[in-house]
Motif scaffolding. Structure first.
Motif, short mmCIF file in Angstrom:
data_model
loop_
_atom_site.label_atom_id
_atom_site.label_comp_id
_atom_site.label_asym_id
_atom_site.label_seq_id
_atom_site.Cartn_x
_atom_site.Cartn_y
_atom_site.Cartn_z
N ALA A 168 -9.35 61.12 69.47
CA ALA A 168 -9.97 59.95 68.84
C ALA A 168 -11.43 59.80 69.28
O ALA A 168 -12.32 59.52 68.45
CB ALA A 168 -9.18 58.69 69.19
N TYR A 169 -11.70 60.01 70.56
CA TYR A 169 -13.07 59.83 71.06
C TYR A 169 -13.99 60.96 70.61
O TYR A 169 -15.17 60.74 70.37
CB TYR A 169 -13.07 59.66 72.59
CG TYR A 169 -12.73 58.24 72.97
CD1 TYR A 169 -13.72 57.28 73.07
CD2 TYR A 169 -11.42 57.85 73.19
CE1 TYR A 169 -13.41 55.97 73.38
CE2 TYR A 169 -11.11 56.54 73.50
CZ TYR A 169 -12.11 55.61 73.60
OH TYR A 169 -11.81 54.31 73.90
N ILE A 170 -13.47 62.15 70.47
CA ILE A 170 -14.30 63.25 69.97
C ILE A 170 -14.67 62.98 68.52
O ILE A 170 -15.80 63.26 68.10
CB ILE A 170 -13.60 64.61 70.19
CG1 ILE A 170 -13.73 64.95 71.67
CG2 ILE A 170 -14.19 65.69 69.31
CD1 ILE A 170 -13.21 66.28 72.11
N ILE A 171 -13.75 62.42 67.76
CA ILE A 171 -14.06 62.04 66.37
C ILE A 171 -15.16 60.98 66.36
O ILE A 171 -16.09 61.05 65.54
CB ILE A 171 -12.78 61.55 65.64
CG1 ILE A 171 -11.86 62.75 65.36
CG2 ILE A 171 -13.13 60.82 64.34
CD1 ILE A 171 -10.48 62.36 64.85
N LYS A 172 -15.11 60.02 67.29
CA LYS A 172 -16.17 59.00 67.37
C LYS A 172 -17.53 59.64 67.65
O LYS A 172 -18.53 59.26 67.04
CB LYS A 172 -15.86 57.97 68.47
CG LYS A 172 -14.83 56.95 68.11
CD LYS A 172 -14.68 55.94 69.24
CE LYS A 172 -13.60 54.94 68.95
NZ LYS A 172 -13.43 53.96 70.03
N VAL A 173 -17.55 60.60 68.58
CA VAL A 173 -18.82 61.28 68.90
C VAL A 173 -19.34 61.99 67.65
O VAL A 173 -20.53 61.91 67.33
CB VAL A 173 -18.63 62.29 70.06
CG1 VAL A 173 -19.85 63.19 70.21
CG2 VAL A 173 -18.36 61.56 71.37
N ASP A 174 -18.44 62.67 66.93
CA ASP A 174 -18.85 63.36 65.69
C ASP A 174 -19.42 62.38 64.68
O ASP A 174 -20.42 62.68 64.01
CB ASP A 174 -17.66 64.12 65.08
CG ASP A 174 -17.34 65.41 65.84
OD1 ASP A 174 -18.24 65.92 66.54
OD2 ASP A 174 -16.19 65.88 65.73
N GLN A 175 -18.80 61.22 64.55
CA GLN A 175 -19.28 60.21 63.60
C GLN A 175 -20.68 59.74 63.98
O GLN A 175 -21.56 59.61 63.13
CB GLN A 175 -18.32 59.02 63.54
CG GLN A 175 -17.01 59.33 62.86
CD GLN A 175 -15.98 58.23 63.03
OE1 GLN A 175 -16.09 57.38 63.92
NE2 GLN A 175 -14.97 58.25 62.18
N HIS A 176 -20.90 59.47 65.27
CA HIS A 176 -22.23 59.03 65.72
C HIS A 176 -23.26 60.13 65.46
O HIS A 176 -24.38 59.86 65.03
CB HIS A 176 -22.22 58.66 67.20
CG HIS A 176 -21.47 57.40 67.51
ND1 HIS A 176 -21.78 56.18 66.95
CD2 HIS A 176 -20.40 57.17 68.30
CE1 HIS A 176 -20.96 55.27 67.39
NE2 HIS A 176 -20.11 55.84 68.21
N SER A 177 -22.87 61.36 65.74
CA SER A 177 -23.77 62.50 65.55
C SER A 177 -24.14 62.67 64.08
O SER A 177 -25.30 62.87 63.74
CB SER A 177 -23.10 63.77 66.09
OG SER A 177 -23.89 64.88 65.82
N GLU A 178 -23.13 62.58 63.21
CA GLU A 178 -23.39 62.72 61.77
C GLU A 178 -24.30 61.60 61.26
O GLU A 178 -25.21 61.84 60.46
CB GLU A 178 -22.07 62.72 60.99
CG GLU A 178 -21.28 64.01 61.14
CD GLU A 178 -19.87 63.90 60.58
OE1 GLU A 178 -19.60 62.97 59.78
OE2 GLU A 178 -19.04 64.73 60.96
N ALA A 179 -24.07 60.39 61.74
CA ALA A 179 -24.91 59.26 61.32
C ALA A 179 -26.35 59.48 61.76
O ALA A 179 -27.29 59.23 60.99
CB ALA A 179 -24.36 57.95 61.89
N LYS A 180 -26.54 59.96 62.98
CA LYS A 180 -27.89 60.20 63.49
C LYS A 180 -28.55 61.32 62.72
O LYS A 180 -29.74 61.24 62.36
CB LYS A 180 -27.83 60.55 64.99
CG LYS A 180 -29.20 60.64 65.62
CD LYS A 180 -29.89 59.28 65.56
CE LYS A 180 -31.25 59.31 66.20
NZ LYS A 180 -31.86 58.00 66.26
N GLU A 181 -27.78 62.38 62.42
CA GLU A 181 -28.32 63.51 61.65
C GLU A 181 -28.77 63.04 60.27
O GLU A 181 -29.87 63.39 59.81
CB GLU A 181 -27.23 64.58 61.52
CG GLU A 181 -27.71 65.88 60.99
CD GLU A 181 -26.61 66.93 60.98
OE1 GLU A 181 -26.64 67.79 60.08
OE2 GLU A 181 -25.73 66.91 61.87
#
Length: 187
Positions: A168-181
């Motif tokens: 779940a937390y790795i998915i959160k990191v991916d979501q933050h990363s995608e939003a920043k990208e």
């Protein structure tokens, strides 16, 4: 699930929350074309011999999307602030008018955007590594609970719970990363 394992899962969740917060903060520091006071968070000014964060020496705000204004509380700090911004190597040119320091944030080139996306992905990967390390530590602690009478089945349940948290937390990191990208690549 035993109380000892529940406690371990709760502690790991709290640590993973901190890892996510840290990752978010690091991603926020990456410039996305718009001026942001957070861009100057890592600037330390020599304040009477002490390295002090810029935000503690004056007001930092953004009057528009391309400008950052620094208004020191003491006029004699204009020079040291200007010097600190130059030494921080942010790619910003301070303009001192005797009252405030104005920083014009240039628009990002395509190449610079790609570099920033790489940096954002690197920060996201660092966040994922931190979360995986927390998983490893938690699993080791759960295995050590065997000495305190926790059964194999309860240990497996605890490890599965930790794995769910990790995913779940790795998915959160991916979501933050995608939003920043997406934010960086938006012109």
């Amino acid at each position: 699930m035993s109380e000892l394992i529940k406690k371990q899962v709760t502690e790991t969740k709290a640590l993973m929350d901190k890892a996510i917060d840290h990752c978010e903060n690091e991603l926020q520091k990456i410039r996305a074309g718009k001026a942001s006071p957070a861009m100057l968070d890592d600037v330390y000014v020599d304040y009477y011999g002490t390295a002090t964060p810029l935000s503690q020496i004056g007001n930092v705000n953004t009057p528009d999307a391309r400008t950052i204004v620094v208004q020191p509380w003491e006029k004699n700090m204009l020079g040291p602030i200007e010097k600190a911004i130059m030494e921080a190597n942010l790619g910003l040119n301070p303009q001192n008018d005797g009252i405030i320091i104005r920083l014009n944030v240039p628009p990002l080139t395509e190449e610079r955007r790609r570099d920033l996306v790489k940096r954002a992905k690197g920060e996201a990967e660092t966040g994922k590594i931190a979360i995986r390390n927390l998983r490893k530590d938690a699993n080791e602690k759960i295995r050590k609970l065997k000495a305190e009478g926790v059964s194999e089945d309860e240990m497996k349940v605890g490890e599965a719970e930790i794995q769910k948290l990790t995913d779940a937390y790795i998915i959160k990191v991916d979501q933050h990363s995608e939003a920043k990208e997406k934010d960086i690549m938006t012109v």
